[in-house]
Every structure is written in C-alpha cells, then in structure tokens.
Design a protein around this motif. Structure first.
Motif, short mmCIF file in Angstrom:
data_model
loop_
_atom_site.label_atom_id
_atom_site.label_comp_id
_atom_site.label_asym_id
_atom_site.label_seq_id
_atom_site.Cartn_x
_atom_site.Cartn_y
_atom_site.Cartn_z
N ALA A 1 -16.21 -2.91 4.15
CA ALA A 1 -15.36 -2.06 5.00
C ALA A 1 -15.26 -2.66 6.40
O ALA A 1 -15.19 -1.93 7.39
CB ALA A 1 -15.93 -0.64 5.06
N GLY B 1 -5.84 6.40 4.70
CA GLY B 1 -5.47 6.42 6.12
C GLY B 1 -3.97 6.52 6.30
O GLY B 1 -3.47 7.36 7.06
N LYS C 1 0.85 -1.21 0.00
CA LYS C 1 0.00 0.00 0.00
C LYS C 1 0.88 1.26 0.00
O LYS C 1 0.66 2.18 -0.78
CB LYS C 1 -0.88 -0.03 1.25
N GLY D 1 -17.64 1.11 11.06
CA GLY D 1 -16.62 1.61 11.98
C GLY D 1 -15.99 2.86 11.41
O GLY D 1 -16.62 3.62 10.66
N ASN D 2 -14.72 3.06 11.73
CA ASN D 2 -14.04 4.25 11.25
C ASN D 2 -14.13 4.34 9.73
O ASN D 2 -14.53 5.36 9.17
CB ASN D 2 -12.58 4.24 11.73
N SER E 1 -23.96 -2.04 7.56
CA SER E 1 -23.99 -3.12 8.55
C SER E 1 -22.90 -2.92 9.59
O SER E 1 -21.99 -2.10 9.41
CB SER E 1 -23.76 -4.48 7.86
N ASP E 2 -23.02 -3.68 10.66
CA ASP E 2 -21.92 -3.83 11.61
C ASP E 2 -21.97 -5.27 12.10
O ASP E 2 -22.67 -6.11 11.50
CB ASP E 2 -21.97 -2.78 12.73
N VAL F 1 -8.89 -2.21 13.21
CA VAL F 1 -10.14 -2.72 13.78
C VAL F 1 -10.02 -2.82 15.30
O VAL F 1 -9.05 -3.39 15.82
CB VAL F 1 -10.48 -4.11 13.18
N THR G 1 -9.23 7.66 5.87
CA THR G 1 -9.41 6.42 5.10
C THR G 1 -10.72 6.48 4.33
O THR G 1 -10.77 6.19 3.12
CB THR G 1 -9.36 5.18 6.02
N GLN H 1 -20.53 -2.60 3.92
CA GLN H 1 -20.42 -3.55 5.04
C GLN H 1 -19.42 -3.00 6.05
O GLN H 1 -18.26 -2.78 5.71
CB GLN H 1 -19.94 -4.92 4.54
N PRO I 1 -4.23 3.19 14.33
CA PRO I 1 -5.44 2.41 14.64
C PRO I 1 -5.81 1.41 13.54
O PRO I 1 -5.51 1.63 12.37
CB PRO I 1 -6.54 3.48 14.75
P1 NAD Z 1 -13.48 -0.47 13.23
O1 NAD Z 1 -13.20 -1.34 14.38
O2 NAD Z 1 -13.61 1.00 13.43
O3 NAD Z 1 -14.85 -0.96 12.53
C1 NAD Z 1 -15.06 -2.28 12.10
C2 NAD Z 1 -16.51 -2.40 11.67
O4 NAD Z 1 -16.71 -3.73 11.20
C3 NAD Z 1 -17.51 -2.18 12.82
O5 NAD Z 1 -18.68 -1.58 12.30
C4 NAD Z 1 -17.81 -3.61 13.27
O6 NAD Z 1 -19.06 -3.74 13.93
C5 NAD Z 1 -17.79 -4.31 11.92
N1 NAD Z 1 -17.57 -5.74 12.06
C6 NAD Z 1 -16.74 -6.37 12.92
N2 NAD Z 1 -16.85 -7.70 12.76
C7 NAD Z 1 -17.75 -7.88 11.77
C8 NAD Z 1 -18.27 -9.01 11.13
N3 NAD Z 1 -17.90 -10.21 11.54
N4 NAD Z 1 -19.15 -8.83 10.12
C9 NAD Z 1 -19.53 -7.59 9.75
N5 NAD Z 1 -19.07 -6.48 10.31
C10 NAD Z 1 -18.20 -6.63 11.31
O7 NAD Z 1 -12.38 -0.81 12.11
P2 NAD Z 1 -11.92 0.11 10.90
O8 NAD Z 1 -10.77 0.90 11.35
O9 NAD Z 1 -13.10 0.77 10.29
O10 NAD Z 1 -11.35 -1.00 9.91
C11 NAD Z 1 -12.17 -1.70 8.99
C12 NAD Z 1 -11.31 -2.29 7.88
O11 NAD Z 1 -10.58 -1.25 7.23
C13 NAD Z 1 -10.26 -3.28 8.35
O12 NAD Z 1 -10.06 -4.25 7.34
C14 NAD Z 1 -9.01 -2.43 8.50
O13 NAD Z 1 -7.83 -3.19 8.43
C15 NAD Z 1 -9.19 -1.54 7.28
N6 NAD Z 1 -8.46 -0.28 7.32
C16 NAD Z 1 -8.57 0.59 8.37
C17 NAD Z 1 -7.89 1.80 8.32
C18 NAD Z 1 -8.05 2.84 9.39
O14 NAD Z 1 -7.52 3.95 9.21
N7 NAD Z 1 -8.76 2.59 10.47
C19 NAD Z 1 -7.07 2.11 7.23
C20 NAD Z 1 -6.97 1.21 6.16
C21 NAD Z 1 -7.68 0.02 6.23
#
Ligand code: NAD
Length: 423
Positions: free
Chosen positions: A300, A352, A97, A223-224, A244-245, A150, A193, A220, A148
C-alpha cells in the motif's frame, strides 16, 4: 527507495497489458491505439518563495489519459521521484479503474516533484496554490477532477478547491474530491480506499475458502490507504503482523496493536514508525516485510515494490494491491507461475475513486449523504465489480489482473466506438 528505478518504466507496463487484453478480446490494433496515447500531457513550473527567502522552482505535471467515458479523474502526488512516465501510467490506470467499477469518468493524474516532509506548511500551501493555478485551464468539475494521492491529503485538496474558486470568482466544490467535510467533502471519503481494500480482502478470502483467523497479514505503507486498511482489517478480526512506512517496518508474529500505531502516526505528520515503541516488535526492512511468510500481503505504498528481483522470494498466497502498480509486469509472470493470486490495483483500490465519484455527485447536485449510505453504496459497487472480475477471469482462464483489464478495455473501446473518432 524511489517510486521508480531508471530501468523500470510503469508506462511500459500499461502498454503491455493493453495489448494482452486486446488480443484476448479480439480487438485489432486500431481499436486500442487511442488508449496508448494520453489525450493531454501538461508540464508546469511552480516557482515558490521558500521560508528562507530563496526562490525554488518545482516541476509538476497533469496528465489526462482519457476523457472518453467522462471527465478525467485522478489524484495529485507530491513525491521526490515523480516523473512524466509515472504520471502517465497513473493516469491510464485511473481510466481503467473507473471503467472496471463502471463510474462515468476517464483517467487523469498529477504530480509535483517535491518532498513534503522537508516543507513547512506555508511552503506546501504555496506550492499547491501555484500548481493549481498552473493547471487551472485543464481542470474543472466537467473536465478533470483531482484528488489526494501519495504526499497529499484533504488539507491540500481544500487549498486546491479554494485556489480554483478564487480564480473563477465563485465557489466550485466539485473541482476536487477528498476535500475537508466543511467544504463539501464526502463523509466516508477519508477511509474509502482502505474500506474498499477491506471489502476486496473479504471477497477474495471467501472465494479461496480462507478464514480470517487463519490469515495473518503484512501491510507495506501506513499512509491513507495502508493505515486505514490496517485499521479496518484489525477491526474485522485479522491479525496484522507487520506494517511499514518510509522509515522501515515493524513485525510481531502475534499481531501488532494497530489502534496504538494508528494513534501514534496520527499525532503528528512528522511521526514515523521508526519512533514507535511496542513490546514484542522486531524492526525489519520494507524488503523483508514483502518476503514474510504470511498468507496475505498488502502493498500500500508505491509502485514496482514486487519486481523481477524479489518476486521468487514472495511467500504470500494472496497479494491485494492497495497501491497503484506495486507488482511490476515481469513479477506478475513469476507470481502467476508460483500460483500466487494477485488482486489487481484497478479493482482492489478503486474504493477511493468510487467515493470521490459520490462526493462529486453530491457537490454538483448540492445534496449530502450519510456515512452509512456512502459505505453501503461503496460495498455494493466493490462486491459487484469483484464478482464480475472473478467470473470473467475464470471464464477466460486468465489472472484476475487480465480479467479486470478485459472488462475495463472493453468498456473504454465500446465508448470510443460509440463516440467515433473526431472529426
Ligand atoms: P500516503 O502518502 O498517505 O502514504 C504513503 C505511505 O507509503 C506512507 O506510509 C509512506 O511513509 C510510505 N512510503 C513512502 N515511500 C515509501 C517507500 N519508499 N517504501 C515504503 N513505504 C513508503 O499515500 P496513500 O494515499 O496512502 O497512497 C498509497 C498508494 O495507494 C499509492 O500507490 C497511491 O497511488 C494509491 N492510492 C491512493 C488512493 C487514495 O485515496 N489516497 C486511492 C487509490 C490508490
């Protein structure tokens, strides 16, 4: 649903795509061999006295996949399904990335096997501090910079920064990114992100001549990443028909009230969509959301959500991977054969890490940029990177994923070759 099933190993996906891209680039086995082995892979035990007085030991990891192009960079995941191969894959994806968007970092990732939703704030803070102390020999502004992922957030990054600073005896803001603004966090990092996902959606739609108003979207994960993507796409005029979450999905073919949903989820970290009420919504499963008849799908949440079992039931025309690894390699082949266009994670969710890079640059130079400056610089990098990936994919008649890896692997291999193999 867990992040990984026992049959699915995301690190196998990484190895496969390195070989595919290397073959197209004309690299031999030796050229890419280093990329198949993480430089460092640390496992730590994190003992914590819980609120009820018992002692629990949590398992954690920090993997540095590559530091060839710069310090390792990557998030820390707090999730019950974290495992070593998952962290290795996430670390490798970070290397690629950072190379696609051409920022001077390698790739790293961390994870702790725990379920933050069952922990008190004190327990979460204690786990964070003890984990940070355990990985402290590996991290630092010049070595490896967590962020940060998940289950973690700016508050957790504030605790990590404080713990590392206490161990060093002075304030070290550049050791983590995604921190609270008060301790050196970048303006715009919280939304970066999702903002990058929004730019990517607009870029792919422009290439495919698709109009915002004719492109209902299902997302899907709220979260963030998913939550901000939903908010920004809604503000751009998109009809977001499903989100969804972990508790399930909600659907309304006329479009959801995203500001109300976002406000409800922000009210408490215990709030889930299962408790959200809105007239006209239907409750569906996460699996059903993925198979909705919508032109645009944004996974997501977690990896391996679209796999060989459900890929042929996906109806979206375009998938923008906001999560890391949501489409498994076998699913990619099925989707490709159906003509579904997948914009890969290492491009689509790079916003991000790009703004994390901006945060780190500001920290080590003791300067601060305004939010419009940050957003404009982010847009510039996301748009240019998208264009480069689109062009190389067209030139080589390959998918956008392979296109992105052609750029990334070429950059890492050239950097490796410029440095040579030590000693
Ligand atoms: P987060 O913890 O803020 O949110 C995760 C979301 O996924 C929540 O809504 C949660 O309820 C949901 N979730 C968890 N388990 C689930 C399941 N089994 N089925 C459906 N939904 C489910 O995490 P985030 O930071 O939003 O990260 C989400 C994805 O994005 C991850 O793959 C992470 O690696 C990737 N990512 C995050 C960032 C960042 O800046 N935070 C940057 C690049 C990539």
């Amino acid at each position: 649903m867990s992040t990984t099933s026992s049959a699915y190993n995301p690190y196998d996906n990484v190895l496969k795509i390195i070989d595919n891209a290397a073959a197209i680039l004309g690299y031999c086995k030796s050229d890419v061999e280093v990329l198949k082995h993480p430089e460092r892979d640390l496992k730590v035990s994190v003992p914590v006295r819980m609120d009820d007085g018992t002692v629990k030991v949590f398992e954690g990891y920090r993997v540095q996949h590559s530091t060839v192009r710069g310090p390792a960079k990557g998030g820390v995941r707090f999730h019950p399904a974290v495992n070593n191969d998952e962290v290795k894959a996430l670390a490798a994806w970070m290397t690629f990335k950072c190379a696609v968007v051409n920022i001077p970092y390698g790739g790293g990732k961390g994870g702790i096997i725990c379920d933050p939703s069952t922990l008190s704030e004190k327990e979460l803070r204690t786990i964070t501090r003890r984990y940070t102390a355990a990985i402290s020999p590996l991290i630092g502004p010049d070595q490896d910079i967590p962020a940060p992922d998940v289950g973690s957030n700016p508050t957790v990054m504030g605790w990590m920064m404080d713990t590392y600073s206490m161990l060093k005896g002075h304030c070290v803001p550049g050791v983590v990114t995604g921190k609270p603004i008060e301790v050196g966090g970048a303006l715009g990092r919280g939304e970066a992100t999702g903002r990058g996902v929004m730019f990517t959606v607009k870029n792919i739609l422009a290439k495919l001549d698709m109009k915002v108003e004719d492109t209902p979207v299902a997302i899907q994960g709220m979260g963030n990443v998913g939550g901000v993507s939903a908010k920004l796409l809604y503000e751009e005029g998109f009809k977001v028909v499903a989100v969804s979450d972990v508790s399930g999905a909600i659907y309304n073919e006329n479009g959801l009230n995203i500001p109300a949903i976002t406000a409800y989820l922000a009210e408490s970290r215990k709030h889930l969509l299962s408790g959200y009420e809105e007239e006209g919504i239907t409750r569906i499963s996460n699996e059903d959301l993925l198979e909705l008849n919508v032109p645009l799908l944004i996974p997501a949440a977690l990896e391996n959500q679209i796999n060989k079992d459900n890929a042929d039931r996906i109806k979206a025309k375009v998938i923008v991977e906001a999560a890391n690894g949501p489409v498994a390699a076998e699913a990619d082949e099925i989707l490709d054969a159906k003509g579904v266009i997948v914009v890969p994670d290492i491009l689509a969710n790079a916003g991000g890490v790009v703004v994390s890079y901006f945060e780190w640059v500001q920290n080590i130079q003791s300067v601060s940029w305004t939010e419009p400056e940050v957003n404009a610089k982010l847009k510039n990098i996301m748009d240019n990177s998208f264009e480069a990936v689109w062009n190389i994919a067209k030139e080589n008649n390959v998918s956008l994923r392979i296109g992105a890896y052609l750029i990334a692997i070429d950059r890492v291999v050239r950097a490796q070759s410029a440095r040579g193999i030590w000693p």
